[in-house]
Design a protein around this motif. Structure first.
Motif, PDB file in Angstrom:
ATOM      1  N   VAL A 180       0.865  -1.180   0.000  1.00 23.00           N
ATOM      2  CA  VAL A 180       0.000   0.000   0.000  1.00 23.00           C
ATOM      3  C   VAL A 180       0.901   1.230   0.000  1.00 23.00           C
ATOM      4  CG1 VAL A 180      -1.749   1.296   1.271  1.00 23.00           C
ATOM      5  CG2 VAL A 180      -1.786  -1.210   1.294  1.00 23.00           C
ATOM      6  N   THR A 181       0.611   2.174  -0.902  1.00 25.51           N
ATOM      7  CA  THR A 181       1.403   3.398  -1.017  1.00 25.51           C
ATOM      8  C   THR A 181       0.493   4.606  -0.877  1.00 25.51           C
ATOM      9  OG1 THR A 181       2.879   2.267  -2.559  1.00 25.51           O
ATOM     10  CG2 THR A 181       3.010   4.657  -2.497  1.00 25.51           C
ATOM     11  N   THR A 182       0.894   5.564  -0.023  1.00 22.08           N
ATOM     12  CA  THR A 182       0.128   6.801   0.141  1.00 22.08           C
ATOM     13  C   THR A 182       1.098   7.984   0.171  1.00 22.08           C
ATOM     14  OG1 THR A 182       0.188   6.521   2.537  1.00 22.08           O
ATOM     15  CG2 THR A 182      -1.787   5.766   1.408  1.00 22.08           C
ATOM     16  N   PRO A 183       0.663   9.140  -0.341  1.00 18.45           N
ATOM     17  CA  PRO A 183       1.521  10.331  -0.253  1.00 18.45           C
ATOM     18  C   PRO A 183       1.742  10.719   1.202  1.00 18.45           C
ATOM     19  CG  PRO A 183      -0.334  10.706  -1.753  1.00 18.45           C
ATOM     20  CD  PRO A 183      -0.583   9.414  -1.042  1.00 18.45           C
ATOM     21  N   TYR A 217       2.055  -0.330  -9.803  1.00 22.59           N
ATOM     22  CA  TYR A 217       3.162  -1.246  -9.512  1.00 22.59           C
ATOM     23  C   TYR A 217       3.467  -2.131 -10.717  1.00 22.59           C
ATOM     24  CZ  TYR A 217       1.590  -0.029  -4.801  1.00 22.59           C
ATOM     25  OH  TYR A 217       1.201   0.647  -3.675  1.00 22.59           O
ATOM     26  N   SER A 218       4.729  -2.553 -10.805  1.00 18.77           N
ATOM     27  CA  SER A 218       5.137  -3.549 -11.798  1.00 18.77           C
ATOM     28  C   SER A 218       6.317  -4.312 -11.222  1.00 18.77           C
ATOM     29  CB  SER A 218       5.525  -2.880 -13.124  1.00 18.77           C
ATOM     30  OG  SER A 218       6.678  -2.081 -12.960  1.00 18.77           O
ATOM     31  N   VAL A 258       8.536  -2.590  -8.097  1.00 20.17           N
ATOM     32  CA  VAL A 258       8.794  -1.338  -8.793  1.00 20.17           C
ATOM     33  C   VAL A 258       7.537  -0.474  -8.675  1.00 20.17           C
ATOM     34  CG1 VAL A 258       9.367  -0.237 -10.983  1.00 20.17           C
ATOM     35  CG2 VAL A 258      10.385  -2.456 -10.401  1.00 20.17           C
ATOM     36  N   ILE A 259       7.711   0.727  -8.137  1.00 18.93           N
ATOM     37  CA  ILE A 259       6.624   1.692  -8.002  1.00 18.93           C
ATOM     38  C   ILE A 259       6.766   2.679  -9.153  1.00 18.93           C
ATOM     39  CG2 ILE A 259       5.592   3.453  -6.522  1.00 18.93           C
ATOM     40  CD1 ILE A 259       7.027   1.982  -4.163  1.00 18.93           C
ATOM     41  N   ASN A 260       5.707   2.820  -9.956  1.00 20.55           N
ATOM     42  CA  ASN A 260       5.729   3.694 -11.129  1.00 20.55           C
ATOM     43  C   ASN A 260       4.795   4.877 -10.932  1.00 20.55           C
ATOM     44  OD1 ASN A 260       7.272   1.899 -13.129  1.00 20.55           O
ATOM     45  ND2 ASN A 260       5.706   0.538 -12.324  1.00 20.55           N
ATOM     46  N   PHE A 261       5.111   5.974 -11.600  1.00 15.75           N
ATOM     47  CA  PHE A 261       4.299   7.185 -11.561  1.00 15.75           C
ATOM     48  C   PHE A 261       3.901   7.542 -12.985  1.00 15.75           C
ATOM     49  CE2 PHE A 261       7.605   7.211  -8.326  1.00 15.75           C
ATOM     50  CZ  PHE A 261       6.832   7.176  -7.181  1.00 15.75           C
ATOM     51  N   SER A 262       2.684   8.058 -13.163  1.00 21.33           N
ATOM     52  CA  SER A 262       2.192   8.369 -14.500  1.00 21.33           C
ATOM     53  C   SER A 262       2.928   9.543 -15.148  1.00 21.33           C
ATOM     54  CB  SER A 262       0.690   8.640 -14.479  1.00 21.33           C
ATOM     55  OG  SER A 262       0.404   9.718 -13.596  1.00 21.33           O
ATOM     56  N   LYS A 263       3.614  10.344 -14.339  1.00 24.31           N
ATOM     57  CA  LYS A 263       4.510  11.388 -14.836  1.00 24.31           C
ATOM     58  C   LYS A 263       5.552  11.635 -13.756  1.00 24.31           C
ATOM     59  CE  LYS A 263       1.693  15.338 -13.365  1.00 24.31           C
ATOM     60  NZ  LYS A 263       0.994  16.540 -13.830  1.00 24.31           N
ATOM     61  N   LYS A 264       6.599  12.372 -14.082  1.00 22.16           N
ATOM     62  CA  LYS A 264       7.654  12.621 -13.100  1.00 22.16           C
ATOM     63  C   LYS A 264       7.055  13.179 -11.818  1.00 22.16           C
ATOM     64  CE  LYS A 264      11.595  12.978 -16.072  1.00 22.16           C
ATOM     65  NZ  LYS A 264      12.811  13.704 -16.430  1.00 22.16           N
ATOM     66  N   PHE A 265       7.488  12.590 -10.702  1.00 17.76           N
ATOM     67  CA  PHE A 265       6.933  12.919  -9.396  1.00 17.76           C
ATOM     68  C   PHE A 265       8.043  13.305  -8.438  1.00 17.76           C
ATOM     69  CE2 PHE A 265       5.816  11.447  -5.078  1.00 17.76           C
ATOM     70  CZ  PHE A 265       4.706  12.237  -4.841  1.00 17.76           C
TER      71      PHE A 265
END
Length: 90
Positions: A36-39, A61-62, A70-77
């Motif tokens: 689980v990931t939260t800001p 995730y992937s 691997v945690i991915n972001f839809s754009k640079k974060f």
């Protein structure tokens, strides 16, 4: 639901202008654990779009294994994330 034998590990990570991050777990698990990931501070995500570039960032995730994800972001974060990993350690 019994939680006997379930391990919960927590992480806080800082991300700097990245589209992905590989997290190595503290433990190895019998099967791929739940993650689980939260800001860490969501207040900057609720702002005028003219002043914030971190709005509308999706996290997905992937490459999940019993030792990392691997945690991915839809754009640079850029920002901090709280991550909880739950599973049965091997």
């Amino acid at each position: 639901m019994a939680l006997s034998g379930i391990n919960i590990e927590t992480h806080t990570i800082e991300i700097e202008e990245s589209e992905s991050y590989t997290l190595s777990f503290l433990n190895s698990y019998v099967s791929i654990p739940s993650v689980v990931t939260t800001p860490a501070n969501a207040s900057h995500l609720i702002s005028d779009s003219s002043t914030s570039n971190d709005e509308d960032v999706n996290i997905f995730y992937s490459g999940a294994t019993v030792t990392s994800i691997v945690i991915n972001f839809s754009k640079k974060f850029t920002g901090a994330l709280h991550i909880q990993v739950m599973g049965k350690p091997s």
